[in-house]
Write a protein that holds these residues in place. Structure first.
Motif, short mmCIF file in Angstrom:
data_model
loop_
_atom_site.label_atom_id
_atom_site.label_comp_id
_atom_site.label_asym_id
_atom_site.label_seq_id
_atom_site.Cartn_x
_atom_site.Cartn_y
_atom_site.Cartn_z
N GLY A 257 -54.93 64.68 132.60
CA GLY A 257 -53.91 64.72 131.79
C GLY A 257 -52.92 66.12 131.47
N ARG A 258 -53.17 66.28 132.19
CA ARG A 258 -51.98 67.50 131.47
C ARG A 258 -50.58 67.35 132.96
NH1 ARG A 258 -52.88 73.75 134.02
NH2 ARG A 258 -51.84 74.87 132.88
N LEU A 259 -49.75 68.05 131.70
CA LEU A 259 -48.21 67.93 131.77
C LEU A 259 -47.99 69.26 131.93
CD1 LEU A 259 -46.70 66.52 128.10
CD2 LEU A 259 -47.35 65.39 130.17
N GLY A 260 -46.20 68.92 133.75
CA GLY A 260 -45.86 69.52 134.11
C GLY A 260 -45.22 71.13 133.72
N PRO A 261 -44.84 71.74 134.08
CA PRO A 261 -43.37 72.81 133.45
C PRO A 261 -42.53 71.97 133.03
CG PRO A 261 -44.47 73.73 135.90
CD PRO A 261 -45.09 72.48 135.49
N HIS A 262 -41.89 71.30 133.10
CA HIS A 262 -40.43 70.43 132.98
C HIS A 262 -41.06 69.71 131.93
CE1 HIS A 262 -37.78 71.78 136.31
NE2 HIS A 262 -38.81 71.25 137.57
N TYR A 263 -42.03 69.34 131.88
CA TYR A 263 -42.20 68.03 130.65
C TYR A 263 -43.21 69.24 129.58
CZ TYR A 263 -41.07 64.87 134.11
OH TYR A 263 -39.83 64.04 135.02
N ALA A 264 -43.16 70.12 129.64
CA ALA A 264 -44.17 71.34 128.13
C ALA A 264 -43.14 71.02 127.14
CB ALA A 264 -44.48 72.69 128.65
N THR A 265 -44.15 71.38 126.04
CA THR A 265 -44.32 70.55 124.73
C THR A 265 -43.90 72.10 123.99
OG1 THR A 265 -45.63 69.96 124.40
CG2 THR A 265 -44.38 68.34 124.50
N VAL A 266 -45.42 72.74 123.69
CA VAL A 266 -44.93 73.49 122.63
C VAL A 266 -46.09 74.51 123.88
CG1 VAL A 266 -46.82 75.18 121.68
CG2 VAL A 266 -46.69 72.46 121.36
N ILE A 267 -44.50 75.62 123.85
CA ILE A 267 -44.71 77.71 125.18
C ILE A 267 -46.43 77.37 124.54
CG2 ILE A 267 -43.49 79.79 124.82
CD1 ILE A 267 -41.25 78.44 124.24
N GLY A 268 -47.08 78.30 125.48
CA GLY A 268 -48.35 78.88 124.88
C GLY A 268 -49.79 77.67 125.16
N SER A 269 -49.05 76.33 124.91
CA SER A 269 -50.18 76.03 125.17
C SER A 269 -50.51 75.10 126.75
CB SER A 269 -49.34 74.63 124.66
OG SER A 269 -48.65 73.60 125.31
N ASN A 270 -51.65 74.64 127.02
CA ASN A 270 -52.68 74.55 127.76
C ASN A 270 -51.70 73.25 128.36
OD1 ASN A 270 -54.20 72.88 126.39
ND2 ASN A 270 -55.60 73.94 126.82
N GLU A 271 -51.44 71.97 127.54
CA GLU A 271 -50.76 71.15 128.01
C GLU A 271 -52.03 70.07 128.10
OE1 GLU A 271 -47.10 69.92 126.81
OE2 GLU A 271 -47.21 72.28 126.37
N MET A 272 -52.82 70.03 128.29
CA MET A 272 -53.89 69.22 128.41
C MET A 272 -54.42 68.22 127.68
SD MET A 272 -55.67 70.66 131.39
CE MET A 272 -57.57 70.10 131.11
N GLY A 273 -54.11 67.14 128.04
CA GLY A 273 -54.84 65.67 127.42
C GLY A 273 -53.79 64.66 126.72
N LEU A 274 -52.62 64.74 127.55
CA LEU A 274 -51.31 64.57 127.43
C LEU A 274 -50.34 63.35 127.87
CD1 LEU A 274 -49.92 67.91 125.44
CD2 LEU A 274 -50.68 66.39 124.74
N GLY A 275 -51.94 62.78 128.94
CA GLY A 275 -51.17 61.88 130.08
C GLY A 275 -50.34 62.01 130.58
#
Length: 339
Positions: free
Chosen positions: A139-157
């Motif tokens: 459930g990783r988000l792509g670059p266009h939908y990233a929320t927190v700079i430096g995070s792995n964006e995992m488990g966010l649907g």
């Protein structure tokens, strides 16, 4: 006019070359799960797990992803943007599957085997199951939908990790190398499919739709499917045999016709003609002198033509003769004159 003639001659040469190809090439070998392939599969699986672990713990690979994203390649080299918009289609599942299926379908028809098409179907099924499960599971988000700079964006649907374009390019174009008929063709097609798939992955990074780690994991995911295909060869053979048996039963069912009940007919002895063998075996009859072929006469009394008297509506055309007797009766002998 001259160009059309040259094109026609070229097509004739191509079809003549195709007609000389063997219908069932016997030199095509089915890849087996050799020790070398097992080693490559194990190394690729370890690389796959290492990429996942590096992203989960937010290691240097995640920092590299953010640096590439902030670099914005599509703004650095805008002159190649139009070309890469078309090039990325080589990784889309629908167009690539249609193109490769058309080529493998022609090979299946030419070689009278379903193995190329069944192998493509098995690889795409494995691709959808494994890559789809990994996308939904992480459930990783792509670059266009990233929320927190430096995070792995995992488990966010999200559904971006691994890259589906890259994995699809590896499997779809790599299947041509897997089904190659010679080791040399397999090496060349393997290198070509690797370059094409990496180019598709880097194009998604350029367009900003994937992280760099997505591309690396997608490349490993597609390679794992190609390396694991020999384990599924017995299932492919069973499916091919079952489909051919089903085709044969269907053809037999269509070709089976129920004969209509025959009506007994007694042949007429007049119209029955002897067979050639019976003619040769029958004893030859001696011709009777003066005999004629039987004449089928009309019923009723019949007189000879000479005895008939032509009758017209006005009556007979012959004048009556008192001394004329009907033919067939004896006349009295005339007296002889002289000595």
């Amino acid at each position: 006019m001259r160009t059309e003639r040259n094109l026609t001659r070229s097509l004739d040469r191509v079809f003549a070359r195709l007609d000389r190809e063997p219908e069932r090439p016997a030199h095509i070998d089915v890849p087996r799960m050799s020790r070398h392939r097992v080693v490559l599969f194990t190394a690729t699986l370890a690389f796959y797990l290492a990429i996942v672990w590096a992203v989960v713990i937010t290691s240097w690979l995640v920092r590299l992803d953010w640096q590439v994203m902030f670099f914005r390649p599509y703004q650095q080299w805008p002159q190649i943007h139009a070309f890469l918009d078309y090039y990325v289609v080589l990784g889309q599942r629908g167009p690539t599957a249609v193109m490769v299926a058309a080529w493998l379908g022609w090979r299946s028809w030419r070689q009278h085997t379903l193995r190329p098409l069944l192998t493509l179907a098995a690889s795409l099924l494995l691709l959808n199951i494994t890559v789809g499960a990994a996308k939904l599971g992480m459930g990783r988000l792509g670059p266009h939908y990233a929320t927190v700079i430096g995070s792995n964006e995992m488990g966010l649907g999200g559904d971006i990790f691994p890259s589906g374009h890259t994995a699809n390019a590896v499997v779809t174009w790599g299947i041509l190398a897997y089904l190659a008929s010679s080791p040399r063709a397999r090496r060349w097609l393997s290198a070509l499919s690797a370059v094409t798939s990496l180019g598709v992955g880097l194009t998604t990074v350029y367009l900003g739709t994937h992280w760099l780690s997505d591309v690396l994991l997608g490349w490993a995911a597609g390679l794992l499917i190609l390396l694991a295909l020999p384990w599924f060869e017995p299932l492919i053979t069973m499916a091919e045999t079952a489909l051919f048996d089903l085709r044969d039963r269907w053809r037999a069912r269509r070709g089976r016709t129920v004969p209509a009940p025959a009506v007994p007919v007694t042949p007429s002895p007049v119209l029955l003609k002897p067979r050639p063998a019976e003619r040769a075996a029958a004893p030859a009859r001696e011709p009777v002198r003066g005999s004629r072929a039987p004449i089928h006469l009309a019923p009723g009394p019949h007189t000879a033509r000479s005895e008939r008297t032509p009758v017209t509506p006005a009556g007979s055309r012959r004048p009556p003769h008192a001394d004329r007797l009907p033919r067939g009766t004896s006349q009295p002998a005339r007296p002889l004159t002289g000595n």
